[in-house]
Design an enzyme around this catalytic site. Structure first.
Site, short mmCIF file in Angstrom:
data_model
loop_
_atom_site.label_atom_id
_atom_site.label_comp_id
_atom_site.label_asym_id
_atom_site.label_seq_id
_atom_site.Cartn_x
_atom_site.Cartn_y
_atom_site.Cartn_z
N LYS A 1 -32.85 -11.49 40.58
CA LYS A 1 -33.52 -12.57 39.84
C LYS A 1 -32.73 -12.91 38.57
O LYS A 1 -31.72 -12.27 38.29
CB LYS A 1 -34.96 -12.18 39.54
CG LYS A 1 -35.69 -11.53 40.72
CD LYS A 1 -36.45 -12.52 41.60
CE LYS A 1 -36.80 -11.88 42.93
NZ LYS A 1 -38.04 -12.32 43.53
C1 LIG Z 1 -39.20 -11.88 44.18
C2 LIG Z 1 -40.46 -12.64 44.20
C3 LIG Z 1 -41.70 -12.01 44.08
C4 LIG Z 1 -41.85 -10.51 44.10
O1 LIG Z 1 -41.31 -9.93 42.96
P1 LIG Z 1 -41.35 -8.33 42.81
O2 LIG Z 1 -40.97 -8.13 41.37
O3 LIG Z 1 -40.31 -7.81 43.74
O4 LIG Z 1 -42.72 -7.88 43.12
C5 LIG Z 1 -42.83 -12.78 44.01
N1 LIG Z 1 -42.77 -14.13 44.09
C6 LIG Z 1 -41.60 -14.78 44.21
C7 LIG Z 1 -41.58 -16.27 44.25
C8 LIG Z 1 -40.40 -14.06 44.29
O5 LIG Z 1 -39.24 -14.71 44.43
#
Ligand SMILES: *Cc1c(COP(=O)(O)O)cnc(C)c1O
Length: 358
Positions: free
Chosen positions: A183
């Protein structure tokens, strides 16, 4: 041959020193790094924000629905085109997700599509900012207000996305971020719950840590007025997050430049305020062919998402699936391809990627 992964965490020596310094000290969780990260993250979003660090974005979403007391008998409007976490959080509290198709140009829900799905049982709207492109939050917040609905924003891929100066996550009752490795910002695993409303932040902070209320009592003394979970972030993660946050503007600027350099001639998904998580486009040839060719050249690509959520086995099995209700989500899931634009992509890499797309 080159190796340009779809995502690569941007870790510097400063980040390494920040984590090592925590290991040298006595406090590994629930301490000053976590508090400072919450304050600095909130300031990055804007002066009206309160932030609560969590173990993941999924955890933050779960806390949001728990705190807002959404549960059995309630319906929550959610996008068909999103990460399963957006919808799993609704399922975990026992509410029913009502899937809505997206706009084909942005991959996002629109205020009009949401309004059409409202029934007397609707209690909340849970949106996602698809691959970092903000939804029309002004219009969607107006719908929520008009119908007395809670509004939750999944901002996992949208750190840095603002609409009319307000950061996403701050338009409704709750916003959630992810710090998973690929991310915008990473703490390995981790997330953040945000809100403009102090009482909501206070409630979520208690739920995040066993429902404990210390209430200024002597060390070791506390009361437990409610049920809770342990969804905390460690001090190691918070120190890494703080260090990463210091480079956030440079990170966003590099993403924007890479996105602009790659988009020429491609039919891309975009919209105002895009935080440029990746570049998602519809190739004019079959996607598998393009992916194979890129992979052979050492260029990573990805798919957001492999299925509309209601087509995933768990949801299909529970609610049935009618493809004709989600033409845009089907099209994006089955045809669109996402390219890397993160800070690891160099100018040289961009020319190389363009060559291999031609
Ligand atoms: C990656 C992602 C999540 C999950 O995030 P985590 O921190 O791994 O729980 C939720 N929503 C979206 C849109 C994502 O891209």
């Amino acid at each position: 041959m080159r190796d340009i992964p779809f995502g690569r965490p941007w870790i510097t020596d400063e980040d390494r020193r920040a984590v090592a310094a925590v290991l040298d000290g006595p406090i590994l969780t629930h301490g000053p790094q976590g508090e400072a990260f919450e304050h600095e993250f909130a300031s990055f979003l804007g002066s009206e924000a309160h932030a609560v660090a969590t173990s993941s974005c999924m955890a933050a979403l779960h806390l949001a629905y728990l705190h807002l007391k959404i549960g059995p008998g309630d319906e929550v409007i959610v996008p068909a085109q999103t990460h399963v976490a957006t919808v799993h959080a609704v399922e975990w509290v026992g509410a029913r997700p009502v899937f809505v198709d997206c706009d084909p140009a942005s991959g996002n829900l629109s205020a009009a599509r949401i309004e059409q799905a409202i029934t007397p049982r609707t209690r909340a709207i849970g949106v996602v900012h698809f691959v970092g492109i903000p939804c029309d939050m002004t219009g969607i917040a107006a719908v929520a207000q008009r119908h007395g609905l809670k509004l939750i924003e999944d901002c996992a891929l949208a750190l840095g996305a603002r609409i009319h100066g307000r950061h996403v996550g701050l338009f409704g009752d709750a916003g959630t971020f992810s710090f998973y490795p690929v991310k915008h910002l990473t703490t390995a695993e981790g997330g953040m719950f945000v809100t403009r409303h102090r009482p909501i932040a206070d409630g979520v902070r208690r739920l995040r840590a066993f429902g404990v209320d210390r209430g200024g009592a002597a060390p070791g003394m506390y009361e437990v007025p409610s049920l809770g979970l342990n969804y905390r972030m460690s001090e190691l993660q918070a120190a890494l997050g703080r260090s990463q946050l210091r480079r956030m503007n440079e990170n966003l600027e590099r993403r924007r430049r890479n996105f602009e350099a790659l988009r020429d001639g491609l039919s891309v998904l975009d919209g105002p305020g895009n935080s440029h998580y990746c570049l998602t486009f519809e190739p004019d040839r079959p996607r598998a062919e393009v992916m194979t060719r890129l992979r052979a050249a050492g260029i990573g690509s990805s798919v957001y998402y492999p299925h509309p959520v209601p087509r995933m086995a768990y949801y299909r099995g529970k609610y049935g699936y009618d493809a004709s209700r989600y033409p845009s989500a089907e099209r994006i899931s089955d045809r669109a391809l996402s390219l890397p634009v993160g800070p690891h992509v160099t100018d040289d890499d961009l020319s190389y990627i363009k060559e291999h797309l031609a």
